[in-house]
Design a protein around this motif. Structure first.
Motif, PDB file in Angstrom:
ATOM      1  N   GLU A   1       0.831  -1.198   0.000  1.00  0.00           N
ATOM      2  CA  GLU A   1       0.000   0.000   0.000  1.00  0.00           C
ATOM      3  C   GLU A   1       0.870   1.255   0.000  1.00  0.00           C
ATOM      4  O   GLU A   1       0.610   2.194  -0.753  1.00  0.00           O
TER       5      GLU A   1
ATOM      6  N   GLU B   1       2.582   1.540  -3.393  1.00  0.00           N
ATOM      7  CA  GLU B   1       1.630   2.004  -4.411  1.00  0.00           C
ATOM      8  C   GLU B   1       1.437   3.517  -4.349  1.00  0.00           C
ATOM      9  O   GLU B   1       1.390   4.184  -5.386  1.00  0.00           O
ATOM     10  N   ALA B   2       1.313   4.044  -3.144  1.00  0.00           N
ATOM     11  CA  ALA B   2       1.091   5.488  -2.985  1.00  0.00           C
ATOM     12  C   ALA B   2       2.283   6.279  -3.526  1.00  0.00           C
ATOM     13  O   ALA B   2       2.108   7.279  -4.230  1.00  0.00           O
TER      14      ALA B   2
ATOM     15  N   ILE C   1       4.535   5.231  -5.750  1.00  0.00           N
ATOM     16  CA  ILE C   1       4.648   5.023  -7.198  1.00  0.00           C
ATOM     17  C   ILE C   1       3.570   5.798  -7.950  1.00  0.00           C
ATOM     18  O   ILE C   1       3.822   6.343  -9.024  1.00  0.00           O
ATOM     19  N   GLU C   2       2.376   5.872  -7.371  1.00  0.00           N
ATOM     20  CA  GLU C   2       1.307   6.642  -8.017  1.00  0.00           C
ATOM     21  C   GLU C   2       1.737   8.106  -8.171  1.00  0.00           C
ATOM     22  O   GLU C   2       1.539   8.714  -9.220  1.00  0.00           O
ATOM     23  N   ARG C   3       2.342   8.650  -7.129  1.00  0.00           N
ATOM     24  CA  ARG C   3       2.837  10.031  -7.188  1.00  0.00           C
ATOM     25  C   ARG C   3       3.935  10.164  -8.238  1.00  0.00           C
ATOM     26  O   ARG C   3       3.911  11.072  -9.063  1.00  0.00           O
TER      27      ARG C   3
ATOM     28  N   ALA D   1       4.480   8.263 -10.826  1.00  0.00           N
ATOM     29  CA  ALA D   1       3.951   8.034 -12.173  1.00  0.00           C
ATOM     30  C   ALA D   1       3.263   9.282 -12.725  1.00  0.00           C
ATOM     31  O   ALA D   1       3.276   9.514 -13.934  1.00  0.00           O
ATOM     32  N   LYS D   2       2.679  10.083 -11.860  1.00  0.00           N
ATOM     33  CA  LYS D   2       2.073  11.337 -12.308  1.00  0.00           C
ATOM     34  C   LYS D   2       3.149  12.323 -12.758  1.00  0.00           C
ATOM     35  O   LYS D   2       2.961  13.071 -13.708  1.00  0.00           O
TER      36      LYS D   2
ATOM     37  N   PRO E   1       5.484   9.710 -16.077  1.00  0.00           N
ATOM     38  CA  PRO E   1       4.747   8.504 -16.489  1.00  0.00           C
ATOM     39  C   PRO E   1       5.527   7.536 -17.378  1.00  0.00           C
ATOM     40  O   PRO E   1       5.235   6.343 -17.369  1.00  0.00           O
TER      41      PRO E   1
ATOM     42  N   VAL F   1      10.359   4.355 -12.968  1.00  0.00           N
ATOM     43  CA  VAL F   1       9.003   4.332 -12.434  1.00  0.00           C
ATOM     44  C   VAL F   1       8.244   3.129 -13.005  1.00  0.00           C
ATOM     45  O   VAL F   1       7.551   2.418 -12.272  1.00  0.00           O
TER      46      VAL F   1
ATOM     47  N   GLN G   1       6.509   0.109 -10.984  1.00  0.00           N
ATOM     48  CA  GLN G   1       5.117  -0.277 -11.215  1.00  0.00           C
ATOM     49  C   GLN G   1       5.026  -1.769 -11.532  1.00  0.00           C
ATOM     50  O   GLN G   1       4.087  -2.450 -11.086  1.00  0.00           O
TER      51      GLN G   1
END
Length: 185
Positions: A12, A15-16, A18-20, A22-23, A26, A31, A35
Protein backbone atom coordinates in the motif's frame (compact mmCIF):
# COMPACT_ATOMS: atom_id res chain seq x y z
CA UNK A 1 12.16 5.62 -1.48
CA UNK A 2 9.91 2.88 -2.92
CA UNK A 3 12.20 -0.09 -2.38
CA UNK A 4 11.95 -0.02 1.42
CA UNK A 5 8.16 -0.51 1.46
CA UNK A 6 8.41 -3.12 -1.30
CA UNK A 7 11.00 -5.10 0.62
CA UNK A 8 8.84 -4.85 3.75
CA UNK A 9 5.77 -6.06 1.78
CA UNK A 10 4.06 -2.76 2.49
CA UNK A 11 2.48 -2.72 -0.94
CA UNK A 12 0.00 0.00 0.00
CA UNK A 13 2.81 2.45 0.87
CA UNK A 14 4.74 1.48 -2.27
CA UNK A 15 1.63 2.00 -4.41
CA UNK A 16 1.09 5.49 -2.98
CA UNK A 17 4.68 6.51 -3.70
CA UNK A 18 4.65 5.02 -7.20
CA UNK A 19 1.31 6.64 -8.02
CA UNK A 20 2.84 10.03 -7.19
CA UNK A 21 5.98 9.27 -9.19
CA UNK A 22 3.95 8.03 -12.17
CA UNK A 23 2.07 11.34 -12.31
CA UNK A 24 5.38 13.21 -12.36
CA UNK A 25 7.20 10.90 -14.79
CA UNK A 26 4.75 8.50 -16.49
CA UNK A 27 7.23 7.14 -19.03
CA UNK A 28 10.30 7.03 -16.82
CA UNK A 29 11.88 3.54 -17.02
CA UNK A 30 12.61 3.55 -13.28
CA UNK A 31 9.00 4.33 -12.43
CA UNK A 32 7.73 1.72 -14.91
CA UNK A 33 10.07 -0.84 -13.34
CA UNK A 34 8.67 -0.09 -9.88
CA UNK A 35 5.12 -0.28 -11.22
CA UNK A 36 6.02 -3.71 -12.60
CA UNK A 37 7.31 -4.80 -9.20
CA UNK A 38 4.06 -3.78 -7.53
CA UNK A 39 1.96 -5.49 -10.23
CA UNK A 40 4.00 -8.65 -9.68
CA UNK A 41 3.50 -8.48 -5.91
CA UNK A 42 -0.25 -8.12 -6.49
CA UNK A 43 -0.36 -11.20 -8.71
CA UNK A 44 -1.06 -9.14 -11.83
CA UNK A 45 1.54 -11.06 -13.81
CA UNK A 46 0.52 -10.06 -17.35
CA UNK A 47 0.58 -6.40 -16.37
CA UNK A 48 3.96 -6.89 -14.67
CA UNK A 49 5.44 -8.46 -17.81
CA UNK A 50 4.19 -5.60 -19.96
CA UNK A 51 5.54 -2.97 -17.57
CA UNK A 52 8.93 -4.69 -17.32
CA UNK A 53 9.13 -4.78 -21.12
CA UNK A 54 8.35 -1.06 -21.32
CA UNK A 55 10.84 -0.28 -18.57
CA UNK A 56 13.68 -2.48 -19.75
CA UNK A 57 13.21 -2.66 -23.51
CA UNK A 58 15.89 -4.84 -25.10
CA UNK A 59 17.44 -5.53 -21.69
CA UNK A 60 14.32 -7.31 -20.37
CA UNK A 61 15.63 -10.75 -21.32
CA UNK A 62 18.57 -10.31 -18.95
CA UNK A 63 16.47 -9.28 -15.96
CA UNK A 64 15.72 -11.78 -13.20
CA UNK A 65 12.64 -9.77 -12.21
CA UNK A 66 11.30 -9.96 -15.75
CA UNK A 67 12.06 -13.68 -16.05
CA UNK A 68 10.23 -14.39 -12.79
CA UNK A 69 7.20 -12.38 -13.95
CA UNK A 70 7.14 -14.23 -17.28
CA UNK A 71 7.31 -17.60 -15.50
CA UNK A 72 4.59 -16.65 -13.02
CA UNK A 73 2.38 -15.43 -15.87
CA UNK A 74 2.85 -18.71 -17.76
CA UNK A 75 2.30 -20.92 -14.70
CA UNK A 76 -0.83 -18.99 -13.67
CA UNK A 77 -2.34 -19.03 -17.15
CA UNK A 78 -5.52 -21.08 -17.03
CA UNK A 79 -5.74 -21.10 -13.25
CA UNK A 80 -9.05 -20.42 -11.60
CA UNK A 81 -9.52 -18.79 -8.26
CA UNK A 82 -11.83 -18.95 -5.30
CA UNK A 83 -12.00 -16.54 -2.40
CA UNK A 84 -12.96 -16.42 1.23
CA UNK A 85 -13.09 -13.44 3.54
CA UNK A 86 -9.29 -13.20 3.77
CA UNK A 87 -7.77 -15.48 1.12
CA UNK A 88 -7.61 -15.97 -2.64
CA UNK A 89 -6.74 -19.48 -3.83
CA UNK A 90 -5.51 -20.02 -7.39
CA UNK A 91 -5.26 -23.53 -8.82
CA UNK A 92 -5.55 -25.51 -12.02
CA UNK A 93 -9.06 -26.79 -12.77
CA UNK A 94 -9.41 -30.48 -11.98
CA UNK A 95 -8.37 -32.53 -9.00
CA UNK A 96 -6.88 -29.64 -7.04
CA UNK A 97 -10.37 -28.12 -6.75
CA UNK A 98 -10.95 -30.64 -3.94
CA UNK A 99 -8.27 -28.86 -1.88
CA UNK A 100 -9.93 -25.47 -1.93
CA UNK A 101 -12.60 -25.83 0.79
CA UNK A 102 -10.08 -27.39 3.18
CA UNK A 103 -7.48 -24.76 2.28
CA UNK A 104 -9.85 -21.92 3.02
CA UNK A 105 -11.11 -23.53 6.23
CA UNK A 106 -7.58 -24.10 7.55
CA UNK A 107 -6.33 -20.66 6.62
CA UNK A 108 -9.38 -18.82 7.96
CA UNK A 109 -8.90 -20.64 11.29
CA UNK A 110 -5.25 -19.63 11.30
CA UNK A 111 -6.26 -16.06 10.40
CA UNK A 112 -8.63 -15.86 13.36
CA UNK A 113 -6.04 -17.12 15.83
CA UNK A 114 -3.05 -15.21 14.48
CA UNK A 115 -4.70 -11.84 13.99
CA UNK A 116 -6.10 -12.07 17.50
CA UNK A 117 -2.76 -13.11 19.04
CA UNK A 118 -0.61 -10.70 17.05
CA UNK A 119 -2.99 -7.78 16.86
CA UNK A 120 -2.26 -7.41 13.15
CA UNK A 121 -4.20 -8.33 10.03
CA UNK A 122 -2.85 -8.11 6.49
CA UNK A 123 -4.53 -5.21 4.68
CA UNK A 124 -5.44 -7.32 1.63
CA UNK A 125 -6.54 -10.85 0.96
CA UNK A 126 -3.63 -13.28 1.06
CA UNK A 127 -3.02 -15.06 -2.25
CA UNK A 128 -2.33 -18.80 -2.31
CA UNK A 129 -1.15 -20.41 -5.55
CA UNK A 130 -1.08 -24.19 -5.95
CA UNK A 131 1.47 -25.55 -8.43
CA UNK A 132 1.43 -28.99 -10.00
CA UNK A 133 5.06 -29.91 -9.34
CA UNK A 134 8.23 -28.87 -7.54
CA UNK A 135 9.57 -27.92 -10.98
CA UNK A 136 6.72 -25.43 -11.39
CA UNK A 137 7.41 -24.09 -7.90
CA UNK A 138 11.02 -23.47 -8.92
CA UNK A 139 9.90 -21.56 -12.00
CA UNK A 140 7.80 -19.10 -9.96
CA UNK A 141 10.18 -18.61 -7.06
CA UNK A 142 13.72 -17.55 -6.45
CA UNK A 143 14.70 -21.15 -5.65
CA UNK A 144 16.33 -23.39 -8.23
CA UNK A 145 14.95 -26.82 -8.96
CA UNK A 146 18.11 -28.30 -7.43
CA UNK A 147 17.63 -26.28 -4.23
CA UNK A 148 14.04 -27.45 -3.98
CA UNK A 149 15.11 -31.10 -4.40
CA UNK A 150 18.00 -30.77 -1.95
CA UNK A 151 15.97 -29.07 0.77
CA UNK A 152 12.67 -30.83 0.17
CA UNK A 153 10.90 -27.49 -0.14
CA UNK A 154 7.24 -27.89 -1.05
CA UNK A 155 5.96 -24.42 -0.31
CA UNK A 156 7.15 -20.93 0.47
CA UNK A 157 5.91 -17.50 1.30
CA UNK A 158 7.50 -14.80 -0.82
CA UNK A 159 6.41 -11.95 -3.07
CA UNK A 160 3.31 -11.40 -0.90
CA UNK A 161 1.87 -14.81 -1.70
CA UNK A 162 1.95 -18.42 -0.59
CA UNK A 163 3.31 -20.74 -3.28
CA UNK A 164 2.40 -24.36 -2.62
CA UNK A 165 3.10 -27.62 -4.42
CA UNK A 166 -0.06 -29.63 -4.85
CA UNK A 167 -0.04 -32.70 -2.59
CA UNK A 168 -0.91 -34.80 -5.65
CA UNK A 169 2.59 -34.05 -6.98
CA UNK A 170 4.16 -36.28 -4.33
CA UNK A 171 3.65 -40.04 -4.30
CA UNK A 172 2.49 -40.06 -0.68
CA UNK A 173 1.31 -36.47 -0.49
CA UNK A 174 2.27 -34.44 2.58
CA UNK A 175 0.70 -32.58 5.48
CA UNK A 176 -0.32 -29.75 3.19
CA UNK A 177 -2.75 -28.05 5.61
CA UNK A 178 0.02 -27.78 8.21
CA UNK A 179 2.32 -26.48 5.49
CA UNK A 180 -0.21 -23.84 4.43
CA UNK A 181 -0.59 -22.64 8.00
CA UNK A 182 3.18 -22.60 8.46
CA UNK A 183 3.66 -20.49 5.35
CA UNK A 184 0.87 -18.10 6.37
CA UNK A 185 2.49 -17.58 9.76
Amino acid sequence: EVLDPLEAWDIEAAEAIIERLAKEKPDDPGVLFLQARVAFELGEYTKAVELYERALGDRAAGSNDYALAVSAEKENRGMVQEESAHFIVRYRPGKDAALVPYTLESLESAWDALTKDLGYAPPRKVRVEFYGSPKALARVSSLSEEAIKTTGTIALCKYTRLMVTSPRALVRGYEWQDTLTHEFV
